[in-house]
Write a protein that holds these residues in place. Structure first.
Motif, PDB file in Angstrom:
ATOM      1  N   LEU A   1       0.832  -1.210   0.000  1.00 28.02           N
ATOM      2  CA  LEU A   1       0.000   0.000   0.000  1.00 28.02           C
ATOM      3  C   LEU A   1       0.863   1.256   0.000  1.00 28.02           C
ATOM      4  CD1 LEU A   1      -2.847  -1.013   2.478  1.00 28.02           C
ATOM      5  CD2 LEU A   1      -3.073  -0.601   0.020  1.00 28.02           C
ATOM      6  N   GLY A   2       2.012   1.184   0.682  1.00 30.78           N
ATOM      7  CA  GLY A   2       2.935   2.316   0.653  1.00 30.78           C
ATOM      8  C   GLY A   2       3.481   2.561  -0.742  1.00 30.78           C
ATOM      9  N   ILE A   3       3.834   1.474  -1.438  1.00 29.55           N
ATOM     10  CA  ILE A   3       4.312   1.585  -2.814  1.00 29.55           C
ATOM     11  C   ILE A   3       3.245   2.218  -3.709  1.00 29.55           C
ATOM     12  CG2 ILE A   3       4.996   0.253  -4.857  1.00 29.55           C
ATOM     13  CD1 ILE A   3       6.175  -1.830  -2.876  1.00 29.55           C
ATOM     14  N   ALA A   4       2.013   1.705  -3.597  1.00 28.67           N
ATOM     15  CA  ALA A   4       0.918   2.235  -4.415  1.00 28.67           C
ATOM     16  C   ALA A   4       0.606   3.684  -4.066  1.00 28.67           C
ATOM     17  CB  ALA A   4      -0.328   1.368  -4.235  1.00 28.67           C
ATOM     18  N   SER A   5       0.671   4.008  -2.780  1.00 26.84           N
ATOM     19  CA  SER A   5       0.342   5.375  -2.346  1.00 26.84           C
ATOM     20  C   SER A   5       1.309   6.393  -2.921  1.00 26.84           C
ATOM     21  CB  SER A   5       0.356   5.461  -0.813  1.00 26.84           C
ATOM     22  OG  SER A   5      -0.663   4.667  -0.261  1.00 26.84           O
ATOM     23  N   THR A   6       2.613   6.079  -2.867  1.00 31.38           N
ATOM     24  CA  THR A   6       3.578   7.056  -3.394  1.00 31.38           C
ATOM     25  C   THR A   6       3.423   7.217  -4.899  1.00 31.38           C
ATOM     26  OG1 THR A   6       5.874   7.796  -3.209  1.00 31.38           O
ATOM     27  CG2 THR A   6       5.533   5.503  -3.836  1.00 31.38           C
ATOM     28  N   HIS A   7       3.037   6.132  -5.586  1.00 27.62           N
ATOM     29  CA  HIS A   7       2.815   6.229  -7.032  1.00 27.62           C
ATOM     30  C   HIS A   7       1.617   7.135  -7.343  1.00 27.62           C
ATOM     31  CE1 HIS A   7       2.390   5.003 -11.245  1.00 27.62           C
ATOM     32  NE2 HIS A   7       1.089   4.957 -10.992  1.00 27.62           N
ATOM     33  N   TYR A   8       0.483   6.833  -6.722  1.00 24.11           N
ATOM     34  CA  TYR A   8      -0.725   7.577  -7.080  1.00 24.11           C
ATOM     35  C   TYR A   8      -0.722   9.001  -6.518  1.00 24.11           C
ATOM     36  CZ  TYR A   8      -2.512   3.334  -9.152  1.00 24.11           C
ATOM     37  OH  TYR A   8      -2.671   2.240  -9.979  1.00 24.11           O
ATOM     38  N   LEU A   9      -0.036   9.220  -5.396  1.00 33.28           N
ATOM     39  CA  LEU A   9       0.143  10.600  -4.928  1.00 33.28           C
ATOM     40  C   LEU A   9       1.021  11.387  -5.899  1.00 33.28           C
ATOM     41  CD1 LEU A   9       0.614  10.097  -1.082  1.00 33.28           C
ATOM     42  CD2 LEU A   9      -1.141  11.513  -2.176  1.00 33.28           C
ATOM     43  N   GLY A  10       2.070  10.733  -6.391  1.00 32.28           N
ATOM     44  CA  GLY A  10       2.929  11.392  -7.379  1.00 32.28           C
ATOM     45  C   GLY A  10       2.168  11.740  -8.642  1.00 32.28           C
TER      46      GLY A  10
ATOM     47  N   SER B   1      -2.626  -3.444  -9.825  1.00 32.57           N
ATOM     48  CA  SER B   1      -1.340  -2.833  -9.485  1.00 32.57           C
ATOM     49  C   SER B   1      -1.072  -2.911  -7.986  1.00 32.57           C
ATOM     50  CB  SER B   1      -1.294  -1.375  -9.963  1.00 32.57           C
ATOM     51  OG  SER B   1      -2.107  -0.523  -9.172  1.00 32.57           O
ATOM     52  N   VAL B   2      -2.107  -2.696  -7.175  1.00 34.45           N
ATOM     53  CA  VAL B   2      -1.952  -2.773  -5.720  1.00 34.45           C
ATOM     54  C   VAL B   2      -1.676  -4.218  -5.296  1.00 34.45           C
ATOM     55  CG1 VAL B   2      -3.063  -2.371  -3.491  1.00 34.45           C
ATOM     56  CG2 VAL B   2      -3.390  -0.741  -5.359  1.00 34.45           C
ATOM     57  N   LEU B   3      -2.378  -5.164  -5.912  1.00 32.91           N
ATOM     58  CA  LEU B   3      -2.163  -6.574  -5.589  1.00 32.91           C
ATOM     59  C   LEU B   3      -0.749  -7.021  -5.962  1.00 32.91           C
ATOM     60  CD1 LEU B   3      -5.567  -8.157  -6.704  1.00 32.91           C
ATOM     61  CD2 LEU B   3      -4.749  -7.761  -4.362  1.00 32.91           C
ATOM     62  N   ILE B   4      -0.249  -6.557  -7.095  1.00 35.23           N
ATOM     63  CA  ILE B   4       1.127  -6.872  -7.498  1.00 35.23           C
ATOM     64  C   ILE B   4       2.111  -6.354  -6.458  1.00 35.23           C
ATOM     65  CG2 ILE B   4       2.943  -6.295  -9.157  1.00 35.23           C
ATOM     66  CD1 ILE B   4       0.773  -6.417 -11.337  1.00 35.23           C
ATOM     67  N   ALA B   5       1.905  -5.098  -6.040  1.00 34.61           N
ATOM     68  CA  ALA B   5       2.802  -4.503  -5.051  1.00 34.61           C
ATOM     69  C   ALA B   5       2.782  -5.279  -3.743  1.00 34.61           C
ATOM     70  CB  ALA B   5       2.414  -3.038  -4.809  1.00 34.61           C
ATOM     71  N   ALA B   6       1.587  -5.612  -3.261  1.00 36.17           N
ATOM     72  CA  ALA B   6       1.469  -6.309  -1.982  1.00 36.17           C
ATOM     73  C   ALA B   6       2.025  -7.728  -2.052  1.00 36.17           C
ATOM     74  CB  ALA B   6       0.002  -6.341  -1.541  1.00 36.17           C
ATOM     75  N   THR B   7       1.742  -8.433  -3.143  1.00 39.59           N
ATOM     76  CA  THR B   7       2.200  -9.823  -3.280  1.00 39.59           C
ATOM     77  C   THR B   7       3.721  -9.898  -3.385  1.00 39.59           C
ATOM     78  OG1 THR B   7       0.133 -10.431  -4.392  1.00 39.59           O
ATOM     79  CG2 THR B   7       2.012 -11.914  -4.660  1.00 39.59           C
ATOM     80  N   ALA B   8       4.297  -9.069  -4.254  1.00 38.13           N
ATOM     81  CA  ALA B   8       5.750  -9.097  -4.424  1.00 38.13           C
ATOM     82  C   ALA B   8       6.466  -8.574  -3.187  1.00 38.13           C
ATOM     83  CB  ALA B   8       6.145  -8.283  -5.655  1.00 38.13           C
ATOM     84  N   ALA B   9       5.881  -7.591  -2.507  1.00 39.29           N
ATOM     85  CA  ALA B   9       6.486  -7.087  -1.271  1.00 39.29           C
ATOM     86  C   ALA B   9       6.481  -8.164  -0.192  1.00 39.29           C
ATOM     87  CB  ALA B   9       5.739  -5.844  -0.787  1.00 39.29           C
TER      88      ALA B   9
END
Length: 218
Positions: A124-133, A153-161
Motif C-alpha cells: 500500500l505504501g508503494i501504491a500510495s507514493t505512485h498515485y500521490l505522485g 497494481s496494488v495486488l502486485i505490489a502487496a504480493t511481491a512485497a
C-alpha cells in the motif's frame, strides 16, 4: 478530448535505471532492517535504529524509483509540471508504511499473519507514493484510471512485497539479500507500470495538439 500518453520518451534505459534504484534501496534496507530487528527484542537499541535506517532506505528507493520512471512520461499534447507537496507527502507515506511493514515482520518473524500484514502495508505504501505522485502532476486536463488495473497494481505490489519480506527473513548471504531486493524492485516497478497502463488522459477543450517531448518539470 483524449490525450496521447508516451511512457518511454527517454528510452528503455530509464526502466533499467528505475529498477536498479529500487533494487539497491530495497536490498540495503531489508538487510539492514529485518535481521538486526531480531536483536531489538533483547532490548538493544541498535536494532531499532537499524530498523529505522532500513525503512528510510526502502522508502527512498521506492520513491526515487517512481520519480526516475516518471521522467520518461509525457502527454504529447500538453506540457506537464509537478506539485512539490504531493511529491513530499508521497515520500513520507512510503517511508512510514514501509517502516511499519518492516517492524511487523522484523519483530513477529515469518508467521503467515505477520508476512501478510507487513507485505500489505508495504504494498500500500508503494501504491500510495505512485498515485500521490501522479495526483501531483499538473497539466491542462486530468487523469482517468481503469479500476481493474488499479486494483491489480496494488495486488502486485502487496504480493511481491510479501515475497521480498519472506526472502529477507531467510537471508543468510549477501547474494540472497540481493534476491530479496530484486523481489521488492519487482513489486515497485510492476506496480508502477501496471498503474501507468491503467492511466488515461482527458484534455481540456481547446488544448492544441502540439507535440512536447519534455519530461515533467518540478
Amino acid at each position: 478530448m483524449r490525450g496521447t500518453v508516451d511512457g518511454f520518451t527517454q528510452g528503455p534505459a530509464i526502466l533499467a535505471l528505475a529498477f536498479l534504484v529500487a533494487c539497491l534501496g530495497a536490498a540495503v534496507g531489508l538487510r539492514c532492517a529485518i535481521r538486526p530487528s531480531r536483536t531489538a527484542r533483547t532490548g538493544r537499541p541498535s536494532g531499532t535504529v537499524r530498523l529505522l535506517l532500513g525503512a528510510l532506505s526502502v522508502g527512498f528507493g521506492i520513491w526515487i524509483m517512481h520519480h526516475v520512471a516518471i521522467t520518461g512520461f509525457t502527454v504529447v499534447e500538453t506540457p506537464l509540471s509537478r506539485d512539490r507537496p504531493h511529491v513530499l507527502i508521497g515520500l513520507v507515506v512510503v517511508v512510514v508504511m514501509a517502516g511499519v511493514g518492516l517492524f511487523v515482520v522484523g519483530y513477529r518473524g515469518a508467521t503467515r499473519m505477520a508476512l501478510i500484514t507487513g507485505g500489505a502495508l508495504t504494498g500500500l505504501g508503494i501504491a500510495s507514493t505512485h498515485y500521490l505522485g501522479m495526483a501531483g502532476i499538473r497539466f491542462q486536463g486530468h487523469f482517468t484510471y481503469e479500476t481493474p488495473l488499479v486494483v491489480l497494481s496494488v495486488l502486485i505490489a502487496a504480493t511481491a512485497a510479501t515475497a521480498a519480506l519472506r526472502a529477507a527473513l531467510s537471508t543468510r548471504t549477501l547474494l540472497s539479500g540481493v534476491g530479496a531486493g530484486v523481489m521488492m524492485a519487482l513489486a515497485v516497478t510492476g506496480m508502477h507500470y501496471t498503474g501507468m497502463a491503467a492511466l488515461g488522459v482527458q484534455l481540456q477543450p481547446g488544448v492544441s495538439s502540439v507535440v512536447s517531448a519534455d519530461p515533467p518539470a518540478d
